[in-house]
Design a protein around this motif. Structure first.
Motif, PDB file in Angstrom:
ATOM      1  N   ASN A 195      23.668 -21.608  51.111  1.00 67.31           N
ATOM      2  CA  ASN A 195      24.020 -20.264  51.552  1.00 67.31           C
ATOM      3  C   ASN A 195      25.327 -20.282  52.328  1.00 67.31           C
ATOM      4  O   ASN A 195      25.607 -21.218  53.076  1.00 67.31           O
ATOM      5  CB  ASN A 195      22.895 -19.709  52.425  1.00 67.31           C
ATOM      6  CG  ASN A 195      22.991 -18.205  52.542  1.00 67.31           C
ATOM      7  OD1 ASN A 195      23.810 -17.708  53.316  1.00 67.31           O
ATOM      8  ND2 ASN A 195      22.194 -17.493  51.760  1.00 67.31           N
ATOM      9  N   LYS A 197      26.209 -18.579  54.835  1.00 72.36           N
ATOM     10  CA  LYS A 197      25.901 -18.624  56.264  1.00 72.36           C
ATOM     11  C   LYS A 197      25.669 -20.068  56.735  1.00 72.36           C
ATOM     12  O   LYS A 197      26.084 -20.467  57.822  1.00 72.36           O
ATOM     13  CB  LYS A 197      24.627 -17.795  56.523  1.00 72.36           C
ATOM     14  CG  LYS A 197      24.170 -17.785  57.960  1.00 72.36           C
ATOM     15  CD  LYS A 197      22.844 -17.068  58.104  1.00 72.36           C
ATOM     16  CE  LYS A 197      21.669 -17.972  57.815  1.00 72.36           C
ATOM     17  NZ  LYS A 197      21.001 -18.538  58.957  1.00 72.36           N
ATOM     18  N   GLU A 248      19.526  -7.030  61.803  1.00 73.82           N
ATOM     19  CA  GLU A 248      18.260  -7.581  61.326  1.00 73.82           C
ATOM     20  C   GLU A 248      18.437  -8.418  60.071  1.00 73.82           C
ATOM     21  O   GLU A 248      17.787  -9.429  59.891  1.00 73.82           O
ATOM     22  CB  GLU A 248      17.294  -6.431  61.055  1.00 73.82           C
ATOM     23  CG  GLU A 248      15.824  -6.818  61.165  1.00 73.82           C
ATOM     24  CD  GLU A 248      15.482  -7.335  62.533  1.00 73.82           C
ATOM     25  OE1 GLU A 248      14.878  -8.409  62.607  1.00 73.82           O
ATOM     26  OE2 GLU A 248      15.842  -6.674  63.548  1.00 73.82           O
ATOM     27  N   THR A 249      19.339  -7.983  59.202  1.00 71.48           N
ATOM     28  CA  THR A 249      19.520  -8.723  57.963  1.00 71.48           C
ATOM     29  C   THR A 249      20.565  -9.805  58.101  1.00 71.48           C
ATOM     30  O   THR A 249      20.612 -10.729  57.326  1.00 71.48           O
ATOM     31  CB  THR A 249      19.959  -7.779  56.823  1.00 71.48           C
ATOM     32  OG1 THR A 249      20.926  -6.903  57.350  1.00 71.48           O
ATOM     33  CG2 THR A 249      18.794  -7.037  56.264  1.00 71.48           C
ATOM     34  N   ARG A 250      21.423  -9.660  59.081  1.00 73.03           N
ATOM     35  CA  ARG A 250      22.496 -10.623  59.230  1.00 73.03           C
ATOM     36  C   ARG A 250      21.911 -12.025  59.447  1.00 73.03           C
ATOM     37  O   ARG A 250      22.418 -13.010  58.982  1.00 73.03           O
ATOM     38  CB  ARG A 250      23.343 -10.221  60.430  1.00 73.03           C
ATOM     39  CG  ARG A 250      24.431 -11.220  60.729  1.00 73.03           C
ATOM     40  CD  ARG A 250      25.377 -10.646  61.742  1.00 73.03           C
ATOM     41  NE  ARG A 250      26.285 -11.667  62.173  1.00 73.03           N
ATOM     42  CZ  ARG A 250      27.287 -11.431  62.984  1.00 73.03           C
ATOM     43  NH1 ARG A 250      27.512 -10.205  63.423  1.00 73.03           N
ATOM     44  NH2 ARG A 250      28.077 -12.399  63.357  1.00 73.03           N
ATOM     45  N   ARG A 251      20.830 -12.040  60.151  1.00 74.45           N
ATOM     46  CA  ARG A 251      20.252 -13.344  60.441  1.00 74.45           C
ATOM     47  C   ARG A 251      18.754 -13.156  60.604  1.00 74.45           C
ATOM     48  O   ARG A 251      18.301 -12.453  61.496  1.00 74.45           O
ATOM     49  CB  ARG A 251      20.857 -13.880  61.733  1.00 74.45           C
ATOM     50  CG  ARG A 251      20.420 -15.290  62.060  1.00 74.45           C
ATOM     51  CD  ARG A 251      20.922 -15.643  63.433  1.00 74.45           C
ATOM     52  NE  ARG A 251      22.353 -15.901  63.445  1.00 74.45           N
ATOM     53  CZ  ARG A 251      22.905 -17.042  63.037  1.00 74.45           C
ATOM     54  NH1 ARG A 251      22.150 -17.991  62.563  1.00 74.45           N
ATOM     55  NH2 ARG A 251      24.193 -17.216  63.103  1.00 74.45           N
ATOM     56  N   ALA A 252      18.026 -13.770  59.698  1.00 74.74           N
ATOM     57  CA  ALA A 252      16.578 -13.638  59.811  1.00 74.74           C
ATOM     58  C   ALA A 252      16.102 -14.205  61.141  1.00 74.74           C
ATOM     59  O   ALA A 252      15.173 -13.738  61.743  1.00 74.74           O
ATOM     60  CB  ALA A 252      15.894 -14.352  58.660  1.00 74.74           C
TER      61      ALA A 252
ATOM     62  N   SER C 440      17.969 -16.027  54.278  1.00 72.01           N
ATOM     63  CA  SER C 440      18.844 -15.292  55.179  1.00 72.01           C
ATOM     64  C   SER C 440      20.268 -15.454  54.694  1.00 72.01           C
ATOM     65  O   SER C 440      20.542 -16.236  53.792  1.00 72.01           O
ATOM     66  CB  SER C 440      18.707 -15.815  56.616  1.00 72.01           C
ATOM     67  OG  SER C 440      19.186 -17.140  56.691  1.00 72.01           O
ATOM     68  N   LYS C 446      16.186  -7.991  52.007  1.00 76.19           N
ATOM     69  CA  LYS C 446      16.037  -7.386  53.346  1.00 76.19           C
ATOM     70  C   LYS C 446      14.730  -7.867  53.977  1.00 76.19           C
ATOM     71  O   LYS C 446      13.695  -7.906  53.319  1.00 76.19           O
ATOM     72  CB  LYS C 446      15.993  -5.865  53.219  1.00 76.19           C
ATOM     73  CG  LYS C 446      17.347  -5.271  52.866  1.00 76.19           C
ATOM     74  CD  LYS C 446      18.042  -4.737  54.106  1.00 76.19           C
ATOM     75  CE  LYS C 446      19.380  -4.115  53.698  1.00 76.19           C
ATOM     76  NZ  LYS C 446      20.225  -3.822  54.854  1.00 76.19           N
ATOM     77  N   LEU C 447      14.842  -8.245  55.214  1.00 77.00           N
ATOM     78  CA  LEU C 447      13.644  -8.694  55.918  1.00 77.00           C
ATOM     79  C   LEU C 447      12.744  -7.498  56.186  1.00 77.00           C
ATOM     80  O   LEU C 447      13.175  -6.476  56.704  1.00 77.00           O
ATOM     81  CB  LEU C 447      14.038  -9.352  57.245  1.00 77.00           C
ATOM     82  CG  LEU C 447      12.889  -9.945  58.043  1.00 77.00           C
ATOM     83  CD1 LEU C 447      12.319 -11.173  57.342  1.00 77.00           C
ATOM     84  CD2 LEU C 447      13.347 -10.301  59.438  1.00 77.00           C
ATOM     85  N   THR C 449      10.349  -5.737  58.299  1.00 74.25           N
ATOM     86  CA  THR C 449       9.843  -5.835  59.677  1.00 74.25           C
ATOM     87  C   THR C 449       8.760  -4.792  59.882  1.00 74.25           C
ATOM     88  O   THR C 449       8.855  -3.669  59.414  1.00 74.25           O
ATOM     89  CB  THR C 449      10.971  -5.614  60.706  1.00 74.25           C
ATOM     90  OG1 THR C 449      11.805  -4.558  60.235  1.00 74.25           O
ATOM     91  CG2 THR C 449      11.781  -6.858  60.884  1.00 74.25           C
TER      92      THR C 449
END
Lengths: 259, 347, 450
Positions: A195, A197, A248-252, C440, C446-447, C449
């Motif tokens: 990834n 990231k 929130e999606t940028r980094r789990a 991620s 999409k996580l 939540t």
């Protein structure tokens, strides 16, 4: 051993050499760098000269190399001998660590050699530069992606001695990779899909632990190429982050508070 | 009041005998069924440095003690509790007996290193990798030195020194003191029995100290043509026919791979496996390797860390038989001191 | 000196006039040496009072509030094993996070696919994802680029990701336990973990980096309770694997090539099992091959490395191929008469497999199929030799092995070639839902939540 033609000129213990003896201060600096490594005292406890390390050493069978000799040079603080060994011999070690598993003193000659290699790099030894040249493709790949090896590096051109067929099923590499039933392995440029990231995180590690500096000392061109790639990919990542907006999606895994 | 002697090897036998000689009653206990300690129980052949057979030499010491009226012998017996003060201790034995005693001498000896802990040297994997103790057995039983796999006479024997000694990998950071001389002795015995057999000794240092230098180290070379190679063997494997030994001849600086018929581990002396329990029962300290600790280097050689309890022999560290006997006698005189003092106080 | 011991069973008399028969009966003689043959507990031989166990440091540091330990929990269904000195090591068997090997995935991808396939057969839950780097130790050992701190940071980063990876599935931290595929990663991570546990200075240095990456747990470094190699998982699962075996391998003669970085690096952590070669050799691979019924044959260069050498495989190839051929392949063929050589590490499999072709140019004609233990196990359980075991990437004569196992490799190969058409049309099959692979970063779903 591949030719390191510098050996003759730099061989400080050679009475026939016209070169002046190496500056003692430089020898001490090199030795101090070796000795001050955090691992040194743990990996060198003394030496009984029993030779079990050399006995079991694969490299000792094929090269003029003996881990016992390396340990003796370090233990007796033979600065000229250490310098000489760093010109060539330390690169013979195959890093199998059998010596470490055998030594009755629990020395680790293999680890000591790694410290010497790091110091050879830090001091920009010609031996290190020569040795690392064939490694540049690997390093480029590893440092810029976080993955050591890629399928497209294994070609009959580069590995002619591995035989005419990289695969016994004749099909395009891309198709063969796509036919691997692990989704992470349907890749060409890295062994698995890393990834973006993840790569970016690794860049921080490279920077903060001095690895890029090592690289700069030993191969400035490669350093430049890698730096460019890193900049580019960091921009890509920033762009992606901006496009997400939502944390929130940028980094789990949200960043931890620093201690 | 009696003196309790625990362990009936050379040190314990010497202590019991010395006390009986001066008229002191002794209770001698041993966990084994027979008296004699390691030289008898493990079937040693000829002892160093006398050259006498263990059966004769130690056997004589056993007989002397068995015949002594003042020595009460309890075999297959251990001490389960021990309390009191110098001059009036009480020991409870595993047979239920309670023994009042003025002092105790611990002569509990050592445990042979178990080579199974160095798997790369082939013991347990190949039948023809044996220990010095097994070779002693082959000789003392009269069966002769043979390869256990098929009973053939070995043509090439390698003796590896420092197996279970001087080895931080397994936490044995001591020299076992006797193995160099024992190995030189065995090498000569092998050469004597099998003149066609080549015997090699692989060493890190040769420690045939004192008068053993010419008697063993030199003689084994000069008269018996035993070959000494300064090398610690890396691994013992097999090519299906013979054992294969990998080393470096450190003096000529070459890695070597050599075939052998028989490989002998010169096993070291471990602390007695029971030392932890012994320390608990007798309230004495252990030194950092796990041997029984000495109370002082100079005030008296037999002192433990507890007044009235003395130590002698290989219980305190690798020891020769001769020195174990001397220490047993030293412990006897120390114990006698306690007996006499407490007798005066009681009067 | 005269050899007078000719008569079998007779007493030799070479000891001179002082000779006396000890007259020990055979029974007594046997009793006297019984101790050497008695089964002993290694733990009593080399306890932690003799050799340092870094795990003790780890538990102390956790108690002191310095680190967090990623524990192997009941949900990971650990199986207890014994290591070289008889110490206990628990191997998790469930909820595993695959820490892949760059050399395996790049050169011999049938290695990890066989492992995942076996897990599918056994119903083991796992996660294979993209948020993962190489351990970087191949490069380090080969080139010297890198250092203790960089290696430690990479270790901590990847293992932290394993710890938090389940968040992408809405599951709690620590759900997945990392399973390391590569022997070098395994050895290197263990060595680095030991230095981290010993050195406060190193911990302090790397903590700054990990903090910047957001990879601390409660502000502390996360250290795994055990570093676990896949071969250890295979070892503890061997009987369950045997239960699903479909191919008879009892006629096969196998030699094992044990990997240096698996059992010589941090040797006290390698698994030895009383049931495998009496506990005298490292147990992994041998145990599974024996459990499947093949004959494991010993050979004189068992302890030797493969010749990989890290930099040698790239720039000292004469060394690599000479060592691989002379010390391993030729011995396996000529001395052990083996049908297959089985290993458990990336570099070894690559080296031993790929160097047989060029050997012929130097008159070294020995050849032998080379596969990883998990590939062998998968084949024995009916895995497709090309779709799953991906044997077309192997240069050694694996076809011979398949034929000996009674597998029609020509038909299987034809199958696979036909299957490639399906792959070309985007109808390739996967071992798990590909959407799970990105947890991620770019490409992640999409996580969800709550």
């Amino acid at each position: 051993m591949h030719a390191t033609s510098t050996r003759k000129q730099q061989y400080i213990g050679d009475p026939l050499s016209q070169q002046p003896a190496l500056d003692r201060a430089r020898l001490e600096e090199i030795f101090n760098d070796i000795q001050s490594d955090a691992r040194y005292d743990h990996e060198l406890n003394g030496c009984l000269n029993c030779g079990i390390c050399t006995a079991t050493c694969p490299a000792a069978h094929y090269y003029d190399f003996s881990p016992r000799e390396i340990v003796q040079l370090l233990w007796t603080e033979n600065l000229e001998g250490i310098y000489d060994a760093m010109q060539e011999k330390i690169w013979a070690c195959a890093q199998c660590y059998t010596c470490a598993a055998r030594c009755p003193f629990r020395n680790s000659p293999g680890s000591l050699i790694m410290i010497m290699r790091e110091v050879a790099i830090k001091h920009g030894f010609q031996s290190a530069k020569d040795v690392l040249r064939p490694f540049s493709r690997v390093m480029l790949k590893l440092i810029s992606t976080g993955n050591q090896l890629s399928p497209d590096m294994i070609t009959a051109d580069h590995f002619a001695d591995w035989g005419p067929n990289i695969s016994k099923v004749d099909a395009p590499l891309k198709l063969l990779r796509a036919a691997i039933p692990m989704p992470t392995l349907n890749t060409m440029k890295t062994a698995w899909e890393v990834n973006l990231k993840t790569s970016i995180e690794l860049y921080t590690i490279w920077e903060m632990t001095g690895v890029l500096k090592q690289l700069e000392t030993i191969d400035e061109n490669l350093f430049d190429v890698i730096s460019d790639i890193m900049d580019e990919r960091r921009e890509d990542y920033e762009d992606w982050c901006e496009s997400q907006g939502d944390n929130e999606t940028r980094r789990a895994a949200p960043p931890e508070e620093t201690a | 009041m009696t003196v309790l002697v625990v362990g009936a090897g050379p040190a314990g036998l010497a202590a019991a005998h010395a006390l009986a000689r001066v008229g002191e009653p002794v209770t001698l206990v041993d966990k084994a069924q027979r008296l004699g300690g390691a030289p008898i129980l493990s079937g040693y052949a000829k002892l160093i440095p006398s050259g006498e057979w263990a059966r004769d030499a130690i056997g004589g010491m056993v007989r002397r003690v068995q015949e002594a009226a003042l020595v009460r012998v309890a075999t297959t017996t251990t001490v389960s509790a021990f309390e009191g003060e110098p001059g009036r201790f009480t020991a409870r034995l595993s047979d239920g007996a309670s023994v009042p005693c003025a002092a105790a001498i611990l002569c509990t000896g050592f445990t042979h290193f178990d080579s199974i802990n160095k798997p790369e040297w082939g013991f347990g994997t190949y039948a023809d990798v044996v220990t010095t103790t097994q070779v002693e057995q082959m000789i003392s039983s009269g069966q002769g030195v043979r390869c256990p796999s098929d009973g053939r006479k070995p043509e090439r024997v390698a003796i590896l020194l420092c197996v279970g000694s001087r080895d931080r990998q397994i936490g044995r950071e001591w020299c076992s003191k006797v193995c160099c001389t024992v190995s030189a002795n065995l090498a000569m015995e092998i050469r004597e029995e099998l003149p066609q057999c080549h015997v090699y000794i692989y060493y890190m240092d040769i420690r045939t100290f004192g008068l053993n230098e010419d008697l063993y180290y030199w003689r084994s070379q000069e008269e018996f043509k035993v070959k000494y190679i300064k090398a610690r063997i890396a691994e013992v494997t097999s090519d299906g026919n013979r054992l294969v030994v990998k080393g470096e001849d450190t003096l000529v600086k070459r890695p070597i791979t050599i075939p052998f018929d028989l490989v002998v581990h010169a096993v070291g002396m471990d602390p007695n496996v029971d030392n932890r329990a012994l320390a608990e029962v007798f309230g004495v300290g252990l030194q950092h390797h796990g041997y029984l600790a000495r109370g002082s280097a100079y005030a008296g050689m037999a002192l433990s860390t507890r007044p009235g309890v003395f130590v002698a022999g290989a219980a305190t560290g690798p020891e020769t038989i001769d020195d174990s006997i001397a220490q047993g006698e030293a412990a006897a005189i120390a114990a006698l001191g306690v007996v006499r003092t407490s007798a005066v106080q009681a009067a | 000196m005269k050899d007078t011991s000719d008569t079998a069973g007779a007493h030799f008399t070479g000891h001179g006039p002082e000779w006396k028969d000890a007259k020990l009966s055979p029974l007594q003689a046997r009793a006297a040496t019984a101790w050497v043959e008695a089964k002993i507990d290694r733990a009593t031989l080399t306890g932690k009072d003799r050799v340092e166990d870094v795990r003790d440091l780890m538990w102390q540091l956790e108690k002191d509030g310095e680190i967090v330990v990623h524990r192997i929990r009941d949900e990971h269904q650990p199986v207890e094993t014994k290591t070289l000195y008889g110490w206990t090591k628990r191997i998790p068997t469930e909820q595993l996070w695959h820490h892949k090997s760059c050399g395996q995935c790049g050169n011999i991808p049938g290695y990890p696919t066989s492992l995942l396939w076996l897990m599918n057969q056994l119903g083991t839950r796992y996660l294979d994802e993209t948020d993962q780097t190489s351990c970087t130790a191949w490069n380090y050992h080969g080139s010297g680029i890198g250092n203790l701190e960089s290696l430690a940071c990479v270790f901590l980063r990847n293992f932290h990701q394993a710890y938090v990876s389940a968040r992408s599935q809405g599951l709690p931290d620590g759900y997945y336990y990392p399973l390391v595929h590569c022997g070098t990663s395994f050895g290197n991570y263990k060595e680095v973990r030991a230095f981290l546990l010993r050195s406060a200075q190193l911990r302090e240095k790397v903590k700054k980096v990990l903090a910047k990456l957001g990879r601390l747990v409660d502000g502390k470094l996360l250290i795994p309770e055990e570093v676990v190699h896949y071969s250890e998982w295979l070892h503890v699962m061997r009987n369950r694997i045997r239960a699903i075996q479909t191919v008879d391998v009892t006629e096969l003669r196998a030699v094992i090539h044990p990997a240096c970085h698996v059992y010589k690096m941090v040797p006290e952590d390698a698994i030895y099992d009383d049931e495998v070669l009496d506990g005298n050799r490292v147990a992994v691979s041998t145990s599974v091959v024996q459990a499947l019924g093949a004959k494991v044959i010993d050979y004189s260069t068992w302890y030797d490395c493969c010749g990989f050498g890290f930099r040698h495989i790239i720039s000292e190839r004469e060394f690599t191929r000479s060592f691989a051929m002379d010390r391993k392949v030729t011995v396996a063929v000529e001395e052990a008469h083996a049908d297959v050589m089985i290993g458990h590490d990336t570099g070894c499999i690559t080296t031993l497999d790929k160097n047989q072709w060029i050997g012929k140019a130097a008159g070294k004609n020995a050849e032998i199929p080379i596969v990883a233990d998990c590939q062998f196990a998968a084949l024995a359980c009916g895995a497709h030799p090309y779709k799953i075991a991906q044997l077309h990437w192997h240069a050694s004569p694996v076809e011979k092995l398949l034929a000996q196992m009674g597998i029609d490799w020509e038909r299987a190969k034809a199958d696979f070639e036909a299957y490639l058409e399906a792959v070309r049309d985007g109808r390739g099959e996967h071992l798990y839902d590909p959407r799970r692979a990105v947890t991620s970063g770019p490409g992640a779903p999409k996580l969800v939540t709550a």
